[in-house]
Design an enzyme around this catalytic site. Sequence first.
Site, mmCIF file in Angstrom:
data_model
loop_
_atom_site.group_PDB
_atom_site.id
_atom_site.type_symbol
_atom_site.label_atom_id
_atom_site.label_comp_id
_atom_site.label_asym_id
_atom_site.label_seq_id
_atom_site.Cartn_x
_atom_site.Cartn_y
_atom_site.Cartn_z
ATOM 1 N N HIS A 28 -40.683 5.723 6.346
ATOM 2 C CA HIS A 28 -39.557 6.571 5.938
ATOM 3 C C HIS A 28 -39.006 6.221 4.557
ATOM 4 O O HIS A 28 -38.074 6.859 4.073
ATOM 5 C CB HIS A 28 -38.449 6.578 6.995
ATOM 6 C CG HIS A 28 -37.592 5.354 7.076
ATOM 7 N ND1 HIS A 28 -36.394 5.249 6.404
ATOM 8 C CD2 HIS A 28 -37.736 4.207 7.763
ATOM 9 C CE1 HIS A 28 -35.840 4.070 6.690
ATOM 10 N NE2 HIS A 28 -36.635 3.420 7.507
ATOM 11 N N CYS B 207 -27.222 -1.334 5.167
ATOM 12 C CA CYS B 207 -27.024 -2.191 6.334
ATOM 13 C C CYS B 207 -25.737 -2.986 6.207
ATOM 14 O O CYS B 207 -25.136 -3.376 7.193
ATOM 15 C CB CYS B 207 -28.181 -3.171 6.479
ATOM 16 S SG CYS B 207 -29.760 -2.425 6.172
ATOM 17 N N SER C 56 -43.001 0.653 5.515
ATOM 18 C CA SER C 56 -42.171 1.553 6.309
ATOM 19 C C SER C 56 -42.413 2.978 5.841
ATOM 20 O O SER C 56 -42.290 3.272 4.650
ATOM 21 C CB SER C 56 -40.695 1.184 6.121
ATOM 22 O OG SER C 56 -39.878 2.134 6.753
ATOM 23 N N ASN D 97 -34.472 -3.818 -2.336
ATOM 24 C CA ASN D 97 -33.926 -2.520 -1.950
ATOM 25 C C ASN D 97 -32.549 -2.240 -2.537
ATOM 26 O O ASN D 97 -32.130 -1.101 -2.621
ATOM 27 C CB ASN D 97 -33.871 -2.410 -0.420
ATOM 28 C CG ASN D 97 -33.165 -3.577 0.217
ATOM 29 O OD1 ASN D 97 -33.604 -4.723 0.096
ATOM 30 N ND2 ASN D 97 -32.062 -3.313 0.891
ATOM 31 N N THR E 4 -48.849 2.403 23.527
ATOM 32 C CA THR E 4 -49.586 3.621 23.198
ATOM 33 C C THR E 4 -49.281 4.033 21.769
ATOM 34 O O THR E 4 -48.115 4.067 21.363
ATOM 35 C CB THR E 4 -49.185 4.755 24.163
ATOM 36 O OG1 THR E 4 -49.442 4.311 25.498
ATOM 37 C CG2 THR E 4 -49.960 6.026 23.883
ATOM 38 N N ALA F 58 -40.801 -1.305 9.128
ATOM 39 C CA ALA F 58 -40.908 -2.557 8.381
ATOM 40 C C ALA F 58 -40.149 -3.691 9.072
ATOM 41 O O ALA F 58 -40.521 -4.855 8.949
ATOM 42 C CB ALA F 58 -40.393 -2.371 6.954
ATOM 43 N N THR F 59 -39.089 -3.368 9.802
ATOM 44 C CA THR F 59 -38.366 -4.418 10.521
ATOM 45 C C THR F 59 -39.307 -5.111 11.503
ATOM 46 O O THR F 59 -39.407 -6.347 11.538
ATOM 47 C CB THR F 59 -37.161 -3.826 11.283
ATOM 48 O OG1 THR F 59 -36.285 -3.212 10.331
ATOM 49 C CG2 THR F 59 -36.411 -4.891 12.055
ATOM 50 N N GLN G 132 -40.228 -1.043 -0.300
ATOM 51 C CA GLN G 132 -39.685 -0.274 -1.429
ATOM 52 C C GLN G 132 -40.692 -0.096 -2.552
ATOM 53 O O GLN G 132 -40.360 0.529 -3.563
ATOM 54 C CB GLN G 132 -38.424 -0.963 -1.978
ATOM 55 C CG GLN G 132 -37.261 -1.022 -1.010
ATOM 56 C CD GLN G 132 -36.565 0.326 -0.818
ATOM 57 O OE1 GLN G 132 -36.793 1.292 -1.531
ATOM 58 N NE2 GLN G 132 -35.680 0.391 0.174
HETATM 59 C C1 LIG Z 1 -35.907 -0.094 4.817
HETATM 60 C C2 LIG Z 1 -36.371 -1.484 4.650
HETATM 61 C C3 LIG Z 1 -36.724 -2.277 5.744
HETATM 62 C C4 LIG Z 1 -36.605 -1.774 7.162
HETATM 63 O O1 LIG Z 1 -37.566 -0.798 7.436
HETATM 64 P P1 LIG Z 1 -37.515 0.021 8.815
HETATM 65 O O2 LIG Z 1 -38.816 0.769 8.810
HETATM 66 O O3 LIG Z 1 -36.339 0.915 8.705
HETATM 67 O O4 LIG Z 1 -37.432 -0.951 9.906
HETATM 68 C C5 LIG Z 1 -37.167 -3.547 5.512
HETATM 69 N N1 LIG Z 1 -37.266 -4.044 4.274
HETATM 70 C C6 LIG Z 1 -36.927 -3.324 3.188
HETATM 71 C C7 LIG Z 1 -37.059 -3.912 1.835
HETATM 72 C C8 LIG Z 1 -36.466 -2.023 3.339
HETATM 73 O O5 LIG Z 1 -36.123 -1.329 2.267
#
Ligand SMILES: *Cc1c(COP(=O)(O)O)cnc(C)c1O
Length: 405
Positions: free
Chosen positions: A205, A329, A203, A155, A244, A75-76, A183
């Site tokens: 994860h 963070c 994202s 988050n 890739t 997501a970053t 989220q």
């Molecule tokens: C975890 C998170 C991100 C970052 O996601 P990554 O895949 O770890 O880069 C960005 N925005 C929100 C709201 C998140 O919870």
Amino acid sequence: MRLPVYLDYAATTPADPRVVAVLNQHLGQDGVFGNPSSTIHAFGRAAARAVETARTHVATLLGADPGEIVWTSGATEANNLALLGVMRAHVRKGRHLITSKTEHKAVLDVCRRLEREGCAITYLDPNPDGSIPLERIAAALRPDTVLVSLMHVNNETGVTQDLAAIGALVRNHGALLHVDASQSAGKLPFDLQTLPVDLLSLSAHKLYGPKGIGALVVRRRPVRVRLEPLLYGGGQERGLRAGTLPVHQIVAMGEACRIARVEMEAEQARIRGLRDRLWQGLTVLGAVALNGDPEQNVAGILNISFAGIAAEALLDALPNIALATGSACNSASHEPSHVLRAMGCDAMRMRGAVRFSLGRFTAVEEIDYVIDAAAAAVIRLRELSPVWETRRGRLKSRAVDWAAP
Ligand SMILES: *Cc1c(COP(=O)(O)O)cnc(C)c1O
């Protein structure tokens, strides 16, 4: 019950075993390991098919078209691509962007970069409950506003925004709406067929997929969103994101989204029940404040402050429970949460804020363990606290406002 108890699902989730199985089938010699761009041979074609199936799973969860999904590293990167990409592609239309003070750093830090590139950014204040009032967005819109970027679920607090109303307002004005849905995807149902959102970050994860993979949804309807890529290279992802394709990561994210679509409703109801049980169990301590909105929220996040206690001290007293103070963070820097600050929390309330986040593998025995352990620790720490008068069981300082928002 397994110790320590993991209640930090908002920071990351473990991959679902079904996701791990799919990932493993797309890595080694006996699996689908080909380069999806090498469609000249069967290995590449099998990989390309697997990627397209995953793309369909992700799109179906959101009501998007598979051709609107752009794979990213998370997501970053999706947020970077959305904000930098759109603002750089629309320089002639305007250079104004609207966001809020409660966004993730992966939006706020990109905004700082855009300011250095000459963009004007409006950072909206939330209400004390974390919601961004529509009138404030309406008042901030300008003729040169290109993009509005607001997250769906916060988050830190779990507070949700009304995307339908925000999207309608922004679209009516002729600007684009980007939503960080890290989220909310796989947790709250939403349908991009009807929801007026132009770009959406994901994202894997955060929804039981692996780290290092995500996506940006770039809508083609009603308008085809134009954006400048961040990476140049092999022309993958229709030129928007070269490199890739990580097939094992992509199929794993696809499987995570497929599972989420099927199981989301029952799972969220179960998690909400556990979250409410935790809240009930902890409020009996008294002088506990909810940071967020009691109604407009996602099931898995509970952010609360215990009067008279520093969050770090509470977490130190609970080595068998994985929790967060503010956002992961921020916790290394010991800076108070920018989200709670923007919501107008006083210093003591920010210092005492703890985020409990629950998920797919959270069990009721774990919640009961956490209630007992946290309650005992809070009582013990309050006995040592200079601002807490044990005999009367209340705060010494009358200056602290502990009314829940
Ligand atoms: C975890 C998170 C991100 C970052 O996601 P990554 O895949 O770890 O880069 C960005 N925005 C929100 C709201 C998140 O919870």
